[in-house]
Design a protein around this motif. Sequence first.
Motif, PDB file in Angstrom:
ATOM      1  N   VAL A 116     -10.942   4.007   8.228  1.00  0.00           N
ATOM      2  CA  VAL A 116     -10.861   4.692   6.933  1.00  0.00           C
ATOM      3  C   VAL A 116      -9.404   5.115   6.734  1.00  0.00           C
ATOM      4  O   VAL A 116      -8.850   5.843   7.555  1.00  0.00           O
ATOM      5  CB  VAL A 116     -11.773   5.941   6.916  1.00  0.00           C
ATOM      6  N   MET A 117      -8.803   4.617   5.681  1.00  0.00           N
ATOM      7  CA  MET A 117      -7.392   4.937   5.442  1.00  0.00           C
ATOM      8  C   MET A 117      -7.214   5.571   4.072  1.00  0.00           C
ATOM      9  O   MET A 117      -7.822   5.148   3.085  1.00  0.00           O
ATOM     10  CB  MET A 117      -6.522   3.664   5.499  1.00  0.00           C
ATOM     11  N   TYR A 118      -6.360   6.576   4.043  1.00  0.00           N
ATOM     12  CA  TYR A 118      -5.925   7.212   2.803  1.00  0.00           C
ATOM     13  C   TYR A 118      -5.252   6.136   1.944  1.00  0.00           C
ATOM     14  O   TYR A 118      -4.650   5.206   2.486  1.00  0.00           O
ATOM     15  CB  TYR A 118      -4.910   8.272   3.200  1.00  0.00           C
ATOM     16  N   VAL A 119      -5.324   6.259   0.624  1.00  0.00           N
ATOM     17  CA  VAL A 119      -4.645   5.263  -0.219  1.00  0.00           C
ATOM     18  C   VAL A 119      -3.138   5.280  -0.020  1.00  0.00           C
ATOM     19  O   VAL A 119      -2.459   4.316  -0.384  1.00  0.00           O
ATOM     20  CB  VAL A 119      -4.947   5.420  -1.731  1.00  0.00           C
ATOM     21  N   ASN A 120      -2.610   6.359   0.551  1.00  0.00           N
ATOM     22  CA  ASN A 120      -1.167   6.420   0.830  1.00  0.00           C
ATOM     23  C   ASN A 120      -0.850   5.540   2.036  1.00  0.00           C
ATOM     24  O   ASN A 120      -0.474   6.011   3.111  1.00  0.00           O
ATOM     25  CB  ASN A 120      -0.730   7.869   1.130  1.00  0.00           C
TER      26      ASN A 120
END
Length: 333
Positions: A116-120
């Motif tokens: 799961v990755m932040y859009v940043n």
Amino acid sequence: MTLLQLYDVAALQDEVRTLAHERDAVILAHNYQLPEIQDVADYVGDSLGLSRQAAASQANVIAFCGVHFMAETASILSPDKTVLIPDVDAGCSLADAITPDQLRAWQAQHPGAITVMYVNTTAAVKALTDYCVTSANAVSVVEHILREHGAETEILFGPDMFLGAYVERRIGRSLHVWDGECHVHAGIRPRDIEHVRAEHPGADFLIHPECGCSTSVMEYVAAGDMDPEGVHMLSTGGMLKYAQDAAAAQSDPGRPGRKAIVATETGMLHPLRAVAPDTEFIAANERAACVYMKMITLPKLRDALRDLVHEVKVPADVAERARVPIERMIAIS
Ligand code: 13P
Ligand code: SF4
């Protein structure tokens, strides 16, 4: 002489609007952009809202006033459109905190885990990701994953450690959290909160979960040292919603104006004050300015639209894989 005094803002805004019309361009701007950029944009919003606008836009050209990973996201979602960024050097210290090689190595240590990755993050990192999140939906996306894949599912969460700690606290279990940070938000420290709290007793707190003070504020609340009623952990879009609600409540005559301490990049104060002029918004740390966001200026936006330059184009194979986690996120939130 300030930058603002170097050019005629109103004349440039007119020029930008005319060029945008001629080019069939929509201007999207993040909440941290300079006020004169926000005021000329067709849509101003948070990362999630901007992704949605990019996906839905009918325009041929998207002039993206934000940082590079945001323009990449727009290009991934709208591969047939021309996405322009007025300054290609507008990067992000958080997106730089994890590379594709680092992510591959981390995934190899945890086979079977969901990423799961932040859009940043860069498009190349998104291409290795299962689900993207923004600060507005990180908790609901992780809850969705746990419902779909089982409560014990192993999750790699990155790259922001403060957002990761916030999600852990909200869902009541631990994740594997990357130790990246945004230098602007990490610089808003617990001592800043102590200081403004002492100066403005009774004020509400609007805190972006990327902030270096967010963990300690959650601890103050858990210890009963801070009233949870007045503490709001919010994305920049959530902060705007708070301001809209405050403005609606203010229509009640005789009601005293509110005070709110804002812990995020200081560009956010402009849209908050515009929406709720009777609420006093106070920066938790006045030095919390993102140099990358402020690289976007009216002359650069004008030049990009006039000359159709500084296109951000994600290679088709990367875009195809990177689209999957972004679309999953948009579908959930
Ligand atoms: P939001 O998603 O809350 O707009 O925050 C994004 C961010 O920090 C961009 O720098
Ligand atoms: Fe990146 Fe931080 Fe700037 Fe946002 S404020 S663009 S996370 S460096």
